[in-house]
Design an enzyme around this catalytic site. Structure first.
Site, PDB file in Angstrom:
ATOM      1  N   ASP A   1      -1.327  -5.976  -1.104  1.00  0.00           N
ATOM      2  CA  ASP A   1      -0.744  -5.112  -0.066  1.00  0.00           C
ATOM      3  C   ASP A   1       0.693  -4.705  -0.387  1.00  0.00           C
ATOM      4  O   ASP A   1       1.260  -3.830   0.275  1.00  0.00           O
ATOM      5  CB  ASP A   1      -0.795  -5.787   1.309  1.00  0.00           C
ATOM      6  CG  ASP A   1      -2.132  -5.552   2.005  1.00  0.00           C
ATOM      7  OD1 ASP A   1      -2.901  -4.700   1.541  1.00  0.00           O
ATOM      8  OD2 ASP A   1      -2.400  -6.230   3.010  1.00  0.00           O
TER       9      ASP A   1
ATOM     10  N   SER B   1      -1.363  -3.027   7.580  1.00  0.00           N
ATOM     11  CA  SER B   1      -1.792  -1.973   8.511  1.00  0.00           C
ATOM     12  C   SER B   1      -2.394  -2.567   9.787  1.00  0.00           C
ATOM     13  O   SER B   1      -2.880  -1.829  10.647  1.00  0.00           O
ATOM     14  CB  SER B   1      -2.871  -1.102   7.863  1.00  0.00           C
ATOM     15  OG  SER B   1      -2.390  -0.506   6.695  1.00  0.00           O
TER      16      SER B   1
ATOM     17  N   THR C   1      -6.711 -12.051   8.376  1.00  0.00           N
ATOM     18  CA  THR C   1      -7.354 -11.527   7.176  1.00  0.00           C
ATOM     19  C   THR C   1      -7.170 -12.392   5.938  1.00  0.00           C
ATOM     20  O   THR C   1      -6.199 -13.155   5.840  1.00  0.00           O
ATOM     21  CB  THR C   1      -6.790 -10.113   6.872  1.00  0.00           C
ATOM     22  OG1 THR C   1      -7.541  -9.517   5.825  1.00  0.00           O
ATOM     23  CG2 THR C   1      -5.330 -10.147   6.484  1.00  0.00           C
TER      24      THR C   1
ATOM     25  N   GLY D   1     -10.265  -3.143   8.635  1.00  0.00           N
ATOM     26  CA  GLY D   1     -10.543  -1.884   7.942  1.00  0.00           C
ATOM     27  C   GLY D   1      -9.420  -1.389   7.053  1.00  0.00           C
ATOM     28  O   GLY D   1      -9.373  -0.198   6.736  1.00  0.00           O
ATOM     29  N   GLY D   2      -8.490  -2.288   6.655  1.00  0.00           N
ATOM     30  CA  GLY D   2      -7.418  -1.870   5.742  1.00  0.00           C
ATOM     31  C   GLY D   2      -6.651  -0.695   6.324  1.00  0.00           C
ATOM     32  O   GLY D   2      -6.246  -0.713   7.494  1.00  0.00           O
TER      33      GLY D   2
ATOM     34  N   ASN E   1      -7.644 -10.308   3.324  1.00  0.00           N
ATOM     35  CA  ASN E   1      -7.529  -8.992   2.687  1.00  0.00           C
ATOM     36  C   ASN E   1      -8.892  -8.543   2.175  1.00  0.00           C
ATOM     37  O   ASN E   1      -9.640  -7.910   2.892  1.00  0.00           O
ATOM     38  CB  ASN E   1      -6.461  -8.975   1.592  1.00  0.00           C
ATOM     39  CG  ASN E   1      -6.070  -7.539   1.243  1.00  0.00           C
ATOM     40  OD1 ASN E   1      -6.344  -6.631   2.017  1.00  0.00           O
ATOM     41  ND2 ASN E   1      -5.448  -7.321   0.106  1.00  0.00           N
TER      42      ASN E   1
ATOM     43  N   THR F   1     -11.288  -7.979   6.987  1.00  0.00           N
ATOM     44  CA  THR F   1     -10.341  -8.528   7.954  1.00  0.00           C
ATOM     45  C   THR F   1     -11.138  -8.769   9.218  1.00  0.00           C
ATOM     46  O   THR F   1     -12.279  -8.338   9.314  1.00  0.00           O
ATOM     47  CB  THR F   1      -9.221  -7.488   8.176  1.00  0.00           C
ATOM     48  OG1 THR F   1      -8.591  -7.276   6.928  1.00  0.00           O
ATOM     49  CG2 THR F   1      -8.226  -7.923   9.205  1.00  0.00           C
TER      50      THR F   1
ATOM     51  N   ARG G   1       1.947 -13.652   8.793  1.00  0.00           N
ATOM     52  CA  ARG G   1       1.607 -12.939   7.572  1.00  0.00           C
ATOM     53  C   ARG G   1       1.927 -13.809   6.344  1.00  0.00           C
ATOM     54  O   ARG G   1       2.930 -14.535   6.347  1.00  0.00           O
ATOM     55  CB  ARG G   1       2.455 -11.666   7.530  1.00  0.00           C
ATOM     56  CG  ARG G   1       2.246 -10.749   6.345  1.00  0.00           C
ATOM     57  CD  ARG G   1       0.926 -10.078   6.386  1.00  0.00           C
ATOM     58  NE  ARG G   1       0.873  -8.901   5.534  1.00  0.00           N
ATOM     59  CZ  ARG G   1      -0.279  -8.311   5.196  1.00  0.00           C
ATOM     60  NH1 ARG G   1      -1.432  -8.780   5.634  1.00  0.00           N
ATOM     61  NH2 ARG G   1      -0.263  -7.239   4.439  1.00  0.00           N
TER      62      ARG G   1
HETATM   63  O1  DON Z   1      -2.860  -6.226   6.099  1.00  0.00           O
HETATM   64  C1  DON Z   1      -3.552  -5.266   5.786  1.00  0.00           C
HETATM   65  O2  DON Z   1      -3.311  -4.135   6.139  1.00  0.00           O
HETATM   66  C2  DON Z   1      -4.785  -5.498   4.952  1.00  0.00           C
HETATM   67  N1  DON Z   1      -4.628  -6.665   4.169  1.00  0.00           N
HETATM   68  C3  DON Z   1      -5.971  -5.591   5.848  1.00  0.00           C
HETATM   69  C4  DON Z   1      -7.222  -5.726   5.074  1.00  0.00           C
HETATM   70  C5  DON Z   1      -8.419  -5.332   5.806  1.00  0.00           C
HETATM   71  O3  DON Z   1      -8.382  -4.898   6.912  1.00  0.00           O
HETATM   72  C6  DON Z   1      -9.661  -5.452   5.037  1.00  0.00           C
HETATM   73  N2  DON Z   1     -10.784  -5.046   5.751  1.00  0.00           N
HETATM   74  N3  DON Z   1     -11.390  -4.599   6.398  1.00  0.00           N
END
Ligand code: DON
Length: 567
Positions: A418, A448, A394, A468-469, A396, A376, A99
């Site tokens: 985030d 997430s 990702t 998917g955030g 992001n 992501t 990360r």
């Molecule tokens: O780490 C996370 O939870 C977010 N940065 C993930 C971002 C993400 O999944 C964007 N798209 N679909």
């Protein structure tokens, strides 16, 4: 006799095909020796080639991570970060945290003005939004611990793709065109920053990226030093300084990915192996699965009022816990055991009723839409020995911060968003947080991402994950209950329509056709606010079938370029 035998083989094959058709399984997605499921067919090909050369799943993961940075630049990356969850053929599990981190010069209020108000967009776009990238260090570590093939072999496919060029798919050409203007505005050297800003992209056109090729060659030849020091570091620091960002040489030099014990929990007759903090994914997933067990979801049919109402009520409570308790475990103490204990969860879910909807707004205010996006990316790989790896990685946002390193040809993440940039203020995914996820120098922002591996009766059962955030957790959750509670086959688990809810905003997001009109009326009568959304999540699944064969289940319905390739 011989004719009879031939006939019976033909009939069995026909029956197998017909059966797979009925079950929505494409027989060409079933493999014996190894399978790679990614968001882009070229990356899936790269991974499979590595497996065929005798590489293991971890070698393939390294090659896929670098290939995605070339063929899927809006999410695949070397300028971002991610997580890998691993289960070896011997049944040992571990996770790798690569990360991003906050730069050393970052501070809690860095996105607030003098009145303490959030400065619009500052944590999402441009040089200040960038966290110190972790992907290259992560891949170096993954290779050092588990790799079989040489590092050079794993980097070469990505280098070749960058040099020879890739034919742009419709999806990628459209996305580049849609984001072109914003990308070019943000960069310190507008309109001359990179390949993106020169012209409109056509479907099928060859995209060559010489700058990225050179960066990848340096990584191939010098390992982590090819990125975190020397020429590539010069390019990153120069780009960041020109845009008034914070990342320095010291930030790059000191970045380290971390091996962490995987988060392991039981659900029904499965062992769930997932990502611990700084991702919220594993904890939230295990809480939700425990909820599905407590309420015995298998009593209900998929898509029924009870199924959807109970999911939403569980999700509301789990996301409220996320906002309060979760953050980087190296900076705050995360009460993992408590949050996952049976007593706590039984009590936490005890006020869920079938005839009432609980009200998120009474607990805490906040009102932001969930942004629908796929920036992501997740990939799943299993090799012929039975090693499995589940990686979510990702930038992001789409193309991250939109900053592309001049002379480097790659995008930098906007992962700083985030963090909880101000208590109670939602980020781009509508997620709120507090002290546990406040910005501190060198801290990792809460995620997430939920790369997950499932074991049943001691054997590998499924490898899964999604972008998917905030919707990642609920997508992975639904995928698993589809398999375990509702006994769907692997492709149906992925194809099934999804819903999502996350405490705040107090809404139920539903893919079109996810909720039938009568169930919708029932939910609305209780006060649930339902909002349609075209797509939620994008799974990349591998399941092991009764014959021990590997079933790749890509989410091609939602993302045309996804592919399961194996041999
Ligand atoms: O780490 C996370 O939870 C977010 N940065 C993930 C971002 C993400 O999944 C964007 N798209 N679909």
């Amino acid at each position: 006799m011989k004719l009879n035998k031939t006939l019976s083989v033909i009939i069995s094959l026909f029956l197998l095909l017909a059966c797979n058709q009925k079950n929505n399984l494409k027989s060409d997605n079933i493999f014996k020796n190894g399978v790679v499921v990614t968001a882009h067919y070229l990356a899936s090909e790269v991974g499979t080639d590595i497996l065929k050369q005798g590489g293991n799943a971890f070698d393939a993961a390294v090659a896929v991570q670098f290939a995605l940075a070339v063929v899927y630049p809006r999410a695949g990356n070397i300028g971002g970060g991610g997580f890998a969850v691993i289960r070896t053929a011997k049944g040992e599990s571990i996770s790798l945290d690569f990360r991003e981190k906050a730069p050393k010069a970052s501070f809690e209020d860095m996105y607030l003005d003098s009145l303490g108000n959030v400065i619009d967009g500052l944590s999402q776009t441009g040089h200040l939004a960038v966290g110190v990238p972790g992907s290259v260090d992560g891949m170096v570590n993954l290779h050092q611990k588990y790799g079989k093939l040489t590092w050079t072999k794993l980097l070469q496919p990505a280098i070749d793709l960058a040099r020879e060029g890739i034919k742009l798919s419709k999806l990628e050409a459209d996305k580049l065109n849609a984001y072109r203007e914003r990308i070019c505005e943000v960069n310190s050297d507008k309109y001359d920053c990179c390949y993106v800003c020169q012209k409109d992209f056509q479907v099928g056109e060859l995209l060559v990226n010489k700058d990225l090729e050179e960066v990848l060659i340096r990584i191939r030849d010098k390992g982590r030093d090819g990125f975190y020091s020397g020429k590539t570091a010069d390019l990153i620091v120069e780009e960041i300084q020109n845009g008034n960002g914070l990342i320095t040489y010291a930030d790059l030099k000191d970045y380290k990915s971390i091996w962490r014990p995987a988060l392991v929990g039981n659900y029904r007759d499965c062992k769930i192996i997932s990502m611990p903090p700084p991702s919220s994914g594993g904890i939230a997933l295990l809480q939700l699965l425990k909820g599905a067990e407590i309420f015995d979801f298998q009593k209900y049919s998929p898509g029924s009022f009870e199924h959807i109402h109970l999911m939403v009520e569980l999700e509301r409570r789990v996301y409220a816990d996320r906002a309060t308790w979760l953050g980087d475990p190296d900076y705050c103490s995360v009460p993992v055991n408590k949050l996952l204990s049976e007593d706590y969860l039984v009590n936490r879910f005890s006020n869920i009723g079938m005839d009432k909807k609980s009200n998120s707004q009474e607990i805490k205010a906040g009102n932001v839409e969930v942004i629908e996006s796929f920036e992501t990316t997740h990939f799943s790989i299993v090799d012929k020995w039975g090693n499995a790896v589940s990686v979510t990685t990702t930038l992001n946002g789409n193309y991250g911060s939109k900053v592309i390193v001049k002379g480097g040809g790659f995008f930098l993440n906007n992962e700083m968003d985030d963090f909880s940039i101000k208590p109670g203020v939602p980020n781009q995914f509508g997620l709120v947080g507090g002290k546990a996820n406040a910005i501190e120098p060198e801290k990792r922002m809460l995620s997430s991402m939920t790369p997950t591996i499932i074991e049943k009766n001691g054997k590998l059962f499924m490898v899964t994950g999604s972008p998917g955030g905030s919707t990642i957790i609920t997508s992975v959750f639904q995928n698993i209950i589809n398999a375990v509670e509702f006994k769907m086959n692997p492709q149906d688990c992925v194809n099934a329509p999804r819903i999502h809810s996350q405490w705040l905003p107090d809404k139920v997001y539903a893919e079109i056709d996810a909720i039938s009109p009568s169930v919708k009326r029932g939910l609305q009568d209780l006060g649930h606010v339902i909002q349609e959304q075209s797509r939620i999540g994008m799974m990349a699944n591998i399941a092991i079938n009764g014959d021990g064969l590997l079933v790749g289940a890509p989410d091609t319905l939602r993302h045309k370029d996804s592919r399961a390739i194996g041999y």
